[in-house]
Design an enzyme around this catalytic site. Sequence first.
Site, mmCIF file in Angstrom:
data_model
loop_
_atom_site.group_PDB
_atom_site.id
_atom_site.type_symbol
_atom_site.label_atom_id
_atom_site.label_comp_id
_atom_site.label_asym_id
_atom_site.label_seq_id
_atom_site.Cartn_x
_atom_site.Cartn_y
_atom_site.Cartn_z
ATOM 1 N N ARG A 55 0.827 -1.203 0.000
ATOM 2 C CA ARG A 55 0.000 0.000 0.000
ATOM 3 C C ARG A 55 0.867 1.260 0.000
ATOM 4 N NH1 ARG A 55 -4.958 -0.424 4.153
ATOM 5 N NH2 ARG A 55 -5.704 1.239 2.787
ATOM 6 N N GLN A 93 -10.853 9.610 7.221
ATOM 7 C CA GLN A 93 -10.689 8.202 7.573
ATOM 8 C C GLN A 93 -9.569 7.568 6.758
ATOM 9 O OE1 GLN A 93 -15.151 7.743 6.845
ATOM 10 N NE2 GLN A 93 -14.772 6.113 8.325
ATOM 11 N N ILE A 95 -5.822 6.897 5.161
ATOM 12 C CA ILE A 95 -4.468 6.907 5.709
ATOM 13 C C ILE A 95 -3.455 7.424 4.696
ATOM 14 C CG2 ILE A 95 -4.965 5.105 7.400
ATOM 15 C CD1 ILE A 95 -3.539 3.101 5.566
ATOM 16 N N HIS A 111 -7.540 7.695 11.428
ATOM 17 C CA HIS A 111 -7.086 6.306 11.326
ATOM 18 C C HIS A 111 -5.584 6.206 11.101
ATOM 19 C CE1 HIS A 111 -11.439 5.007 10.172
ATOM 20 N NE2 HIS A 111 -11.282 5.180 11.464
ATOM 21 N N GLY A 182 -17.632 10.678 0.383
ATOM 22 C CA GLY A 182 -17.047 9.385 0.042
ATOM 23 C C GLY A 182 -16.907 8.422 1.195
ATOM 24 N N THR A 183 -17.817 8.501 2.157
ATOM 25 C CA THR A 183 -17.763 7.606 3.312
ATOM 26 C C THR A 183 -18.818 6.516 3.182
ATOM 27 O OG1 THR A 183 -19.327 8.888 4.639
ATOM 28 C CG2 THR A 183 -17.011 9.527 4.759
ATOM 29 N N LEU A 208 -21.313 8.443 -4.143
ATOM 30 C CA LEU A 208 -21.823 7.851 -5.377
ATOM 31 C C LEU A 208 -23.177 7.197 -5.161
ATOM 32 C CD1 LEU A 208 -18.572 6.213 -6.818
ATOM 33 C CD2 LEU A 208 -19.742 8.258 -7.673
ATOM 34 N N ASP A 209 -23.372 6.617 -3.970
ATOM 35 C CA ASP A 209 -24.592 5.865 -3.675
ATOM 36 C C ASP A 209 -25.119 6.233 -2.297
ATOM 37 O OD1 ASP A 209 -24.402 4.042 -6.071
ATOM 38 O OD2 ASP A 209 -22.558 3.445 -5.042
#
EC number: 2.3.1.286
Length: 239
Positions: A55, A93, A95, A111, A182-183, A208-209
């Site tokens: 990552r 949230q 990193i 986080h 975006g959560t 988005l949803d």
Amino acid sequence: MNVLILTGAGISAESGIPTFRDANGLWEGHAVEEVATPQGFARNPNLVHEFYNQRRRALLNPEIQPNAAHVALADFEREHLENGRGDFLLVTQNIDNLHQRAGSQNVLAMHGQLLQVRCVYSEEIFDWTGDLSVDTPHPEAPDDDSMRGCLRPNVVWFGEMPIGLTQIEKAATKADLFIAIGTSGVVYPAAGIVAQTPPHCRRIEVNLDDTPASSAFDETIRGAASVEIPKLLNHFSAM
């Protein structure tokens, strides 16, 4: 106008950072318990280190850059504070460091941060861009073999306490504007921040949803953050 922003994986996904958790809840084929808990680290530190090494390398890819949403948030913060319009806090949230790279100043990474490591003994935090392993020497005691392998990613794993909860709660209780971007609306305590805002606060969700938390917001905007956030913040800048 006191402003509180909460961002999640959706804002960074548009910069090319994968969310890592798939439809089955696995992180790149691994159960969360294997790679994102203190117990998993104790059982198999090599696996956890390699997961975060991958990552970290991905984040350092030159193609990974802040997108228009990150930039718009940084510009809005600067203008908001320069004009004395009130407080501003951006809670993420994520990193990654894309908010900071875009120019945001008041960022609380609840986080943790991928480009940092922490000593398991002293809790000291160090900036870090390389790989980690069980043989990595301590940066301040490179010749002390007893300190090898004492570093871990400075990220909050499941079962650990997120960073800055008192500061977040204080900002939420006096917020006049709260925007969640975006959560997922399912990871607590972040998902509960909206409930801590006062009755007069304007609450806007950009995603988005729909999410399980959508009903707690006064307004929901469906679309890509890189498209919707610049438009939304331009509206508030003009007020």
